[in-house]
Write a protein that holds these residues in place. Structure first.
Motif, PDB file in Angstrom:
ATOM      1  N   TYR A 224       0.564  -1.227   0.080  1.00 46.19           N
ATOM      2  CA  TYR A 224      -0.022  -0.070  -0.046  1.00 46.19           C
ATOM      3  C   TYR A 224       1.019   1.312  -0.078  1.00 46.19           C
ATOM      4  CZ  TYR A 224      -4.785  -1.743   0.138  1.00 46.19           C
ATOM      5  OH  TYR A 224      -5.793  -2.114  -0.166  1.00 46.19           O
ATOM      6  N   ALA A 226       2.043   2.119  -2.832  1.00 47.86           N
ATOM      7  CA  ALA A 226       2.234   2.216  -4.087  1.00 47.86           C
ATOM      8  C   ALA A 226       3.097   1.553  -4.739  1.00 47.86           C
ATOM      9  CB  ALA A 226       1.926   3.848  -4.570  1.00 47.86           C
ATOM     10  N   HIS A 245       2.405   2.865  -9.818  1.00 47.19           N
ATOM     11  CA  HIS A 245       0.972   3.346  -9.563  1.00 47.19           C
ATOM     12  C   HIS A 245       0.701   4.637  -8.566  1.00 47.19           C
ATOM     13  CE1 HIS A 245      -0.960  -0.461 -10.854  1.00 47.19           C
ATOM     14  NE2 HIS A 245       0.241  -0.995 -10.598  1.00 47.19           N
ATOM     15  N   ALA A 246      -0.368   5.205  -8.774  1.00 52.27           N
ATOM     16  CA  ALA A 246      -0.588   6.451  -8.089  1.00 52.27           C
ATOM     17  C   ALA A 246      -0.960   6.201  -6.736  1.00 52.27           C
ATOM     18  CB  ALA A 246      -1.436   7.446  -8.859  1.00 52.27           C
ATOM     19  N   LYS A 247      -1.738   4.911  -6.543  1.00 51.39           N
ATOM     20  CA  LYS A 247      -2.289   4.768  -5.209  1.00 51.39           C
ATOM     21  C   LYS A 247      -1.656   2.987  -4.911  1.00 51.39           C
ATOM     22  CE  LYS A 247      -6.401   7.599  -5.436  1.00 51.39           C
ATOM     23  NZ  LYS A 247      -7.986   7.565  -5.402  1.00 51.39           N
ATOM     24  N   ALA A 248      -2.326   2.533  -3.877  1.00 51.34           N
ATOM     25  CA  ALA A 248      -1.697   1.482  -3.181  1.00 51.34           C
ATOM     26  C   ALA A 248      -2.063   0.312  -4.365  1.00 51.34           C
ATOM     27  CB  ALA A 248      -2.744   1.036  -1.935  1.00 51.34           C
ATOM     28  N   ASP A 267      -5.850   2.762  -7.821  1.00 49.70           N
ATOM     29  CA  ASP A 267      -5.850   3.902  -8.781  1.00 49.70           C
ATOM     30  C   ASP A 267      -6.547   3.650 -10.042  1.00 49.70           C
ATOM     31  OD1 ASP A 267      -3.837   2.288  -9.822  1.00 49.70           O
ATOM     32  OD2 ASP A 267      -2.290   3.608 -10.127  1.00 49.70           O
TER      33      ASP A 267
END
Length: 272
Positions: A224, A226, A245-248, A267
């Motif tokens: 998590y 990213a 990745h921009a998020k987890a 994302d």
């Protein structure tokens, strides 16, 4: 009247060349329309020949069995019967038996807390489950008989994975991996309730899913923070730390030959 006013200008029209026959194109278009009309006529004819119960309760039950909404906004019982009839005309009258062809062969209570993930081994003879209790469990397939616990995580376990081609009698060889919300990854061997090795490179970020490379040498873990990482189990060190990745990053999978890896993130992107 002047000479200029009497002068007449004559222009020659441009010759237009048509490629192909407009008649042939129109004939083809009409043939397609006729074919569509014929198929629609046959479908409606087939629908009229299907017997549907007049009991609205049974109609709703049949729609639910086909995973269809039991009622649409403003729909009356007659319209609902017609909708069921149209569905059966498209899916076939044996759609109910096809839906019922997949049935559970065994059921088991896996833990006192929610089961977060499960995984089959290569020949589907074993099933591994992870739980929010922090305990992972091994089960036999297809009877779902309990074999052993794997204890060591002190928080929610988010994912488990089997390593390929590890025999049951290999008591000191890494056979299973699990990841938890505190960022720890534990490696397990058959027959041992305690982990034989720990990976702490993700701490304190949550490890959601993991997967062994088909070669068995590498382990991929998603986090998590990213990013995801690839671990070399022979060298016992991190082999790759991949961001993007921009998020987890929540899930991971390897292609069967191991040449490609795909990760999925919160994302809404899947990256190869």
């Amino acid at each position: 009247m002047s000479v200029d006013e009497d002068r007449v200008f004559i222009t020659r029209s441009t010759k237009t060349i048509h490629y192909g026959s407009l008649e042939d194109s129109e004939r083809q278009r009409q043939s397609v329309v006729l074919q569509d009309d014929t198929e629609e006529f046959e479908r409606r004819k087939k629908a009229r020949q299907i017997n549907v119960s007049t009991d609205d309760v049974k109609v709703k039950r049949n729609l639910r069995g086909l995973n269809e909404p039991i009622c649409l906004f403003g729909e009356r019982p007659t319209e609902r019967r017609n909708r069921l009839r149209e569905l059966l005309a498209s899916l076939g009258e044996n759609a109910f038996t096809q839906k019922a062809s997949l049935a559970p062969i065994c059921s088991q209570v896996g833990d006192t807390r929610p089961i977060s993930h499960c995984s089959f081994n290569a020949d589907s003879s074993l099933l591994m489950t992870s739980s929010w209790s922090g305990i992972c469990k091994l089960w036999s397939v297809p009877n779902c008989e309990f074999i052993q616990n794997f204890r060591g995580h002190s928080c929610h376990v988010g994912g488990v994975a089997f390593r390929n081609n590890v025999p049951r009698d290999a008591m000191s060889k890494v056979a299973i991996a699990s990841g938890a919300t505190d960022g720890t990854v534990k490696l397990w061997a058959f027959g041992n309730e305690e982990s034989i090795a720990d990976i702490i490179g993700h701490v304190p970020h949550r490890v959601s899913r993991l997967a062994f490379h088909p070669s068995g040498r590498f382990l991929g873990t998603t986090c998590y923070d990213a990013s995801w990482r690839l671990w070399d189990l022979e060298q016992k060190q991190e082999f790759l730390h991949q961001e993007g990745h921009a998020k987890a990053v929540h899930c991971i999978a390897f292609q069967d030959d191991g040449s490609v890896c795909v990760t999925g993130g919160l994302d809404a992107f899947g990256r190869v």
